[in-house]
Design a protein around this motif. Structure first.
Motif, mmCIF file in Angstrom:
data_model
loop_
_atom_site.group_PDB
_atom_site.id
_atom_site.type_symbol
_atom_site.label_atom_id
_atom_site.label_comp_id
_atom_site.label_asym_id
_atom_site.label_seq_id
_atom_site.Cartn_x
_atom_site.Cartn_y
_atom_site.Cartn_z
ATOM 1 N N LYS A 97 0.808 -1.221 0.000
ATOM 2 C CA LYS A 97 0.000 0.000 0.000
ATOM 3 C C LYS A 97 0.840 1.269 0.000
ATOM 4 C CE LYS A 97 -4.364 -1.533 2.063
ATOM 5 N NZ LYS A 97 -5.331 -1.304 3.159
ATOM 6 N N ALA A 98 1.924 1.303 0.755
ATOM 7 C CA ALA A 98 2.736 2.517 0.809
ATOM 8 C C ALA A 98 3.305 2.836 -0.566
ATOM 9 C CB ALA A 98 3.855 2.364 1.840
ATOM 10 N N GLU A 99 3.819 1.822 -1.256
ATOM 11 C CA GLU A 99 4.389 2.054 -2.578
ATOM 12 C C GLU A 99 3.307 2.386 -3.604
ATOM 13 O OE1 GLU A 99 6.971 -1.067 -3.841
ATOM 14 O OE2 GLU A 99 8.547 -0.492 -2.420
ATOM 15 N N ALA A 100 2.173 1.696 -3.519
ATOM 16 C CA ALA A 100 1.095 1.974 -4.468
ATOM 17 C C ALA A 100 0.552 3.391 -4.290
ATOM 18 C CB ALA A 100 -0.015 0.944 -4.312
ATOM 19 N N LEU A 101 0.385 3.826 -3.032
ATOM 20 C CA LEU A 101 -0.117 5.173 -2.796
ATOM 21 C C LEU A 101 0.888 6.212 -3.284
ATOM 22 C CD1 LEU A 101 -2.256 7.072 -1.708
ATOM 23 C CD2 LEU A 101 -1.271 6.807 0.579
ATOM 24 N N ALA A 102 2.174 5.980 -3.052
ATOM 25 C CA ALA A 102 3.188 6.900 -3.566
ATOM 26 C C ALA A 102 3.057 7.052 -5.080
ATOM 27 C CB ALA A 102 4.584 6.399 -3.199
ATOM 28 N N GLY A 103 2.841 5.937 -5.777
ATOM 29 C CA GLY A 103 2.691 5.992 -7.219
ATOM 30 C C GLY A 103 1.471 6.759 -7.665
ATOM 31 N N ARG A 104 0.389 6.672 -6.915
ATOM 32 C CA ARG A 104 -0.827 7.406 -7.267
ATOM 33 C C ARG A 104 -0.708 8.893 -6.952
ATOM 34 N NH1 ARG A 104 -2.890 4.543 -11.158
ATOM 35 N NH2 ARG A 104 -3.023 2.347 -10.577
ATOM 36 N N LEU A 105 0.152 9.241 -5.980
ATOM 37 C CA LEU A 105 0.298 10.644 -5.603
ATOM 38 C C LEU A 105 1.182 11.420 -6.574
ATOM 39 C CD1 LEU A 105 0.803 10.334 -1.734
ATOM 40 C CD2 LEU A 105 -1.281 11.001 -2.944
ATOM 41 N N LEU A 106 2.197 10.782 -7.121
ATOM 42 C CA LEU A 106 3.156 11.500 -7.960
ATOM 43 C C LEU A 106 2.507 12.307 -9.095
ATOM 44 C CD1 LEU A 106 6.018 8.865 -8.098
ATOM 45 C CD2 LEU A 106 6.211 11.190 -7.182
ATOM 46 N N PRO A 107 1.546 11.748 -9.827
ATOM 47 C CA PRO A 107 0.970 12.522 -10.940
ATOM 48 C C PRO A 107 0.101 13.694 -10.506
ATOM 49 C CG PRO A 107 0.628 10.158 -11.252
ATOM 50 C CD PRO A 107 1.061 10.355 -9.843
ATOM 51 N N ILE A 108 -0.336 13.740 -9.241
ATOM 52 C CA ILE A 108 -1.214 14.839 -8.825
ATOM 53 C C ILE A 108 -0.486 15.898 -8.016
ATOM 54 C CG2 ILE A 108 -3.216 13.296 -8.851
ATOM 55 C CD1 ILE A 108 -3.207 13.476 -5.758
ATOM 56 N N CYS A 109 0.806 15.724 -7.786
ATOM 57 C CA CYS A 109 1.560 16.727 -7.029
ATOM 58 C C CYS A 109 1.629 18.034 -7.809
ATOM 59 C CB CYS A 109 2.977 16.229 -6.753
ATOM 60 S SG CYS A 109 3.092 14.928 -5.506
ATOM 61 N N THR A 110 1.532 19.135 -7.095
ATOM 62 C CA THR A 110 1.622 20.453 -7.710
ATOM 63 C C THR A 110 2.983 21.096 -7.476
ATOM 64 O OG1 THR A 110 0.676 21.393 -5.696
ATOM 65 C CG2 THR A 110 -0.843 20.899 -7.506
ATOM 66 N N ALA A 111 3.783 20.516 -6.579
ATOM 67 C CA ALA A 111 5.114 21.033 -6.266
ATOM 68 C C ALA A 111 6.120 19.886 -6.351
ATOM 69 C CB ALA A 111 5.108 21.655 -4.866
ATOM 70 N N ALA A 112 7.373 20.198 -6.106
ATOM 71 C CA ALA A 112 8.432 19.182 -6.185
ATOM 72 C C ALA A 112 8.485 18.380 -4.887
ATOM 73 C CB ALA A 112 9.771 19.843 -6.470
#
Length: 268
Positions: A97-112
């Motif tokens: 879950k931690a890795e999957a959630l990280a992957g889902r978050l990357l495309p929606i980040c607005t900052a670095a």
């Protein structure tokens, strides 16, 4: 930005870190929100204990708001029954879950934003010095033992921590802010040490998770900046508004969790 890890199997308990790409102008509408400090949030490190239904609403909000760094700790794998309410897709089933959630978050980040996934149980991560220091932590797990372990760990680290939970009937939930010298979950609910609170397999629906996730996200802001808050405990019900409320509750002098031995925790 390369996401070549996406289809790989989990590599065990070793943390993995990725950096998102900022989007110029994406955070402009935050300007003028009373008490909101983008510079403070953009410099902050928020540590998430859990990657399920509650963190799955808090972490995306933080990613969109431009938080500086997110660390996500969870040893569970995504199951089909998670997809009705958690921030995963069918392709994530079977992944940590931690890795999957990280992957889902990357495309929606607005900052670095720097995102670190730790595929381990919290206490194992804490004892192994993987956790490190954070500006604020948020705990969204569904068992009392992990809540109390997190409470003691972050008390020793003098890190504010936001606890959030929902009821077994999916009608209500609460947010509790444990300041470094403030009340813990066992101060609020003395029977929490008995492990009687909801556990995996209870009914769950997305609407109450969204509501409590929003309150937890606001509480994180209030820990980091001057967004106004008059409470450290907030409860909310979908169906029984008379039970909604907020309070500034004190620390309980006889609380066994607050007085627990903290010497075995070392803070990186």
């Amino acid at each position: 930005m390369a996401w070549s890890w996406w289809n790989r199997a989990s590599t065990g308990s070793a943390p993995r870190t990725w950096r998102a790409e900022g989007i110029p102008g994406a955070l402009a509408r935050h300007a003028g929100v009373p008490g909101f400090d983008q510079a403070r949030l953009s410099a902050a490190h928020v540590l998430c204990v859990g990657a399920g239904g509650l963190i799955g609403h808090v972490a995306p909000a933080l990613a969109r708001k431009g938080v500086g760094a997110l660390t996500i700790i969870d040893d569970d794998d995504v199951e089909p029954s998670n997809l009705n309410r958690q921030f995963f897709h069918a392709a994530d089933v079977g992944r940590n879950k931690a890795e999957a959630l990280a992957g889902r978050l990357l495309p929606i980040c607005t900052a670095a934003t720097r995102i670190t996934a730790v595929p381990a149980a919290f206490e194992a991560a804490a004892r192994g010095l993987v956790v490190g220091r954070a500006d604020v932590a948020v705990v969204g797990v569904d068992n009392d033992a992990a809540r109390l372990a997190a409470s003691r760990f972050f008390r020793a680290a003098t890190t504010p921590v936001v606890f959030c939970a929902v009821s077994a009937d999916a009608d209500h939930g609460y947010v509790l802010v444990q300041a470094p010298d403030g009340p813990c979950p066992a101060c609020l609910m003395p029977d929490v040490s008995a492990g009687t609170r909801p556990c995996p397999g209870t009914p769950a629906v997305i609407d109450i998770l969204q509501a409590i996730g929003a309150l937890a996200t606001y509480a994180i802001d209030a820990c980091l900046m001057a967004r106004a808050t008059s409470w450290n405990y907030r409860r909310f019900s979908l169906n029984r508004p008379a039970e909604d409320g907020a309070a500034a509750i004190p620390r309980r002098p006889a609380c066994p969790n607050c007085g627990a031995d903290l010497e075995h925790y070392q803070i990186a």
